[in-house]
Design an enzyme around this catalytic site. Structure first.
Site, mmCIF file in Angstrom:
data_model
loop_
_atom_site.group_PDB
_atom_site.id
_atom_site.type_symbol
_atom_site.label_atom_id
_atom_site.label_comp_id
_atom_site.label_asym_id
_atom_site.label_seq_id
_atom_site.Cartn_x
_atom_site.Cartn_y
_atom_site.Cartn_z
ATOM 1 N N HIS A 274 0.809 -1.218 0.000
ATOM 2 C CA HIS A 274 0.000 0.000 0.000
ATOM 3 C C HIS A 274 0.840 1.265 0.000
ATOM 4 O O HIS A 274 0.283 2.360 0.004
ATOM 5 C CB HIS A 274 -0.910 0.001 1.224
ATOM 6 C CG HIS A 274 -0.175 0.033 2.542
ATOM 7 N ND1 HIS A 274 0.647 -0.988 2.951
ATOM 8 C CD2 HIS A 274 -0.128 0.963 3.517
ATOM 9 C CE1 HIS A 274 1.157 -0.690 4.133
ATOM 10 N NE2 HIS A 274 0.716 0.489 4.497
ATOM 11 N N CYS A 275 2.164 1.156 -0.003
ATOM 12 C CA CYS A 275 3.011 2.347 0.108
ATOM 13 C C CYS A 275 3.941 2.537 -1.081
ATOM 14 O O CYS A 275 3.791 3.477 -1.858
ATOM 15 C CB CYS A 275 3.842 2.279 1.396
ATOM 16 S SG CYS A 275 2.900 2.529 2.901
ATOM 17 N N ILE A 276 4.921 1.670 -1.219
ATOM 18 C CA ILE A 276 6.043 1.922 -2.129
ATOM 19 C C ILE A 276 5.615 2.051 -3.593
ATOM 20 O O ILE A 276 6.130 2.906 -4.304
ATOM 21 C CB ILE A 276 7.126 0.842 -1.962
ATOM 22 C CG1 ILE A 276 7.644 0.867 -0.518
ATOM 23 C CG2 ILE A 276 8.286 1.099 -2.911
ATOM 24 C CD1 ILE A 276 8.654 -0.211 -0.215
ATOM 25 N N ASP A 279 3.024 5.750 -3.201
ATOM 26 C CA ASP A 279 3.299 7.006 -2.507
ATOM 27 C C ASP A 279 4.277 7.925 -3.219
ATOM 28 O O ASP A 279 4.084 9.147 -3.216
ATOM 29 C CB ASP A 279 3.792 6.723 -1.083
ATOM 30 C CG ASP A 279 2.746 6.006 -0.249
ATOM 31 O OD1 ASP A 279 1.588 5.924 -0.708
ATOM 32 O OD2 ASP A 279 3.079 5.512 0.836
#
Length: 439
Positions: A274-276, A279
């Site tokens: 859900h990030c890398i 974002d």
């Protein structure tokens, strides 16, 4: 008002509301409840709300027995009635912030949460955004909605940003959790930082106060961009080593023996989570407002996006060894989750790999010990296939996409005709290494 709110927080009399009961919100809710607060979770998904109220956990980060005890003791409950936000003293926003189909930031969930909070806003509220976003969101999106109610930020209510730092699949005995991971906090005003810091000190071991909400927002992006760029670097080196006939895994292990000025990152089949994968592009998008192009970030994205295509090439190479073509071949992909030993498959590279293989006429089966059903990028609800000796023996190619510890890699190599290993999961396998094609 400020001291009254801090006293209410420090005495644990405050009711904590958490908007978004996903992989971030649920561990945070459980931690706050275990620290002595009463917690009321909010979600638009009625199924999630019902499961929480039954004491069921649907994330590996909160054991079922812990969730059941917190609900039974009245420490934790959930609701889809957002008017109840007015009952809360502390409101934490933990909603998803994906990219849309054009690769642009989608903060619609933050906007909806902000509207719900504004409708329920009262003096004494502490509001903290934890969802990853571009620098300025707290000030430019949430503050105007709240200020429109006629209350003054820093005096009547407090608004801050504190980035989530969830590492799914961790427990107290294994690694970094909500409790022992330092918490960065930045308020819209110094008073906001002080009140938000007072809350987080009740549930985490260390609070790191920064000068503003925008600074805290940028901090989260820098953390993920650092990993994104470094993973892209080793991915590019892996592609080069493949052409040069070198083993990138051996090279990285050797380089990691240097005791200073080197931090080991490893290549893989593509980014997930859900990030890398997402974002860094929030910052790239925001940077255009300042007539600035984040070339490293965009280049890293291009390199990382190439890895599923390279995996397809490796599978074709492996099949060619056996005189097989990809068209009509049965390919078994081991791992749907984006990282080992979890059930989270958000942005997993397996979906792109599946699509590429199927487009070439392959029959693709996915195996994951932690996932029974999943939804791919085409919106199809699919089932995983149980791993068996028969499946391994019948497959034309087995590809390791996620290196779950539950997989018996010696057995996999022994029974499979050929194995494409994108994670170096077979590093300790001695027999049958001639069957292995390493990324």
């Amino acid at each position: 008002m400020q001291q009254e709110t801090i006293l209410r927080i420090e005495s644990h009399a405050a009711l904590v509301g958490i908007i978004g009961l996903g992989y971030v919100g649920v561990p945070l809710a459980a931690r706050a409840a275990r620290a002595g607060f009463r917690v009321l979770g909010f979600d638009v998904d009625a199924t999630r709300v019902a499961r929480i109220n039954r004491g069921e956990s649907y994330t590996l980060d909160v054991p079922g027995e812990v969730m059941a005890a917190l609900v039974r003791e009245g420490r934790l409950s959930a609701s889809d009635d957002f008017t109840r936000l007015r009952e809360c003293d502390v409101i934490l926003i933990c909603v998803p912030t994906p990219l849309d189909r054009h690769g642009q930031p989608d903060i619609s969930a933050i906007e909806r949460a902000g509207d719900a909070i504004a409708a329920a806003l009262r003096p004494g509220h502490l509001i903290v955004l934890e969802s990853t976003t571009w620098p300025g969101t707290t000030d430019e999106v949430l503050l105007p909605r709240c200020a429109a109610r006629g209350l003054q930020v820093g005096r009547d209510f407090w608004l801050a940003f504190s980035p989530e730092r969830i590492d799914p699949g961790q427990t107290n005995s294994q690694g970094w959790t909500v409790e022992n991971t330092p918490k960065v906090v930045g308020g819209v005003t110094p008073q906001c930082t002080e009140v938000a810091g007072a809350f987080y000190r009740q549930i985490v071991q260390r609070v790191v106060a920064v000068s503003s909400a925008r600074t805290a927002e940028m901090t989260k992006l820098v953390e993920n961009i650092f990993r994104n760029v470094n993973i892209a670097l080793v991915n590019e080196l892996a592609l080069l080593c493949d052409r040069m006939g070198l083993n990138i895994w051996e090279i990285l292990d050797a380089a990691a023996t240097k005791p200073f000025a080197f931090m080991k990152h490893t290549p893989g089949p593509g980014l997930g989570g859900h990030c890398i994968p997402l974002d860094p592009f929030y910052l790239s998008w925001k940077a255009r407002e300042y007539d600035f192009h984040t070339r490293f970030i965009e280049l890293a994205g291009h390199v990382n996006n190439e890895m599923p295509y390279h995996v397809k090439t490796l599978i074709i190479r492996a099949l060619n060894r056996r005189g097989k073509s990809l068209n009509g071949a049965t390919v078994v992909l081991l791992g749907v989750a984006y990282k080992p030993d979890i059930d989270d498959y958000r942005e997993s590279p397996v979906f792109k790999i599946m699509a590429l293989l199927e487009a070439e006429g392959a029959r693709v089966l996915a195996v994951d010990p932690h996932i029974t059903t999943f939804v791919d990028h085409h919106g199809r609800e699919l089932q995983t296939t149980p791993l068996s000796d028969e499946l391994l023996g019948a497959a034309d190619c087995v590809a390791i996409i996620t290196n779950h510890s539950a997989f018996d890699y010696e057995r996999i190599v022994r029974l499979a005709s050929v194995v494409v290993d994108t994670r170096n999961a077979t590093r300790n396998v001695r027999e049958g290494r001639d069957k292995i094609v390493l990324l």
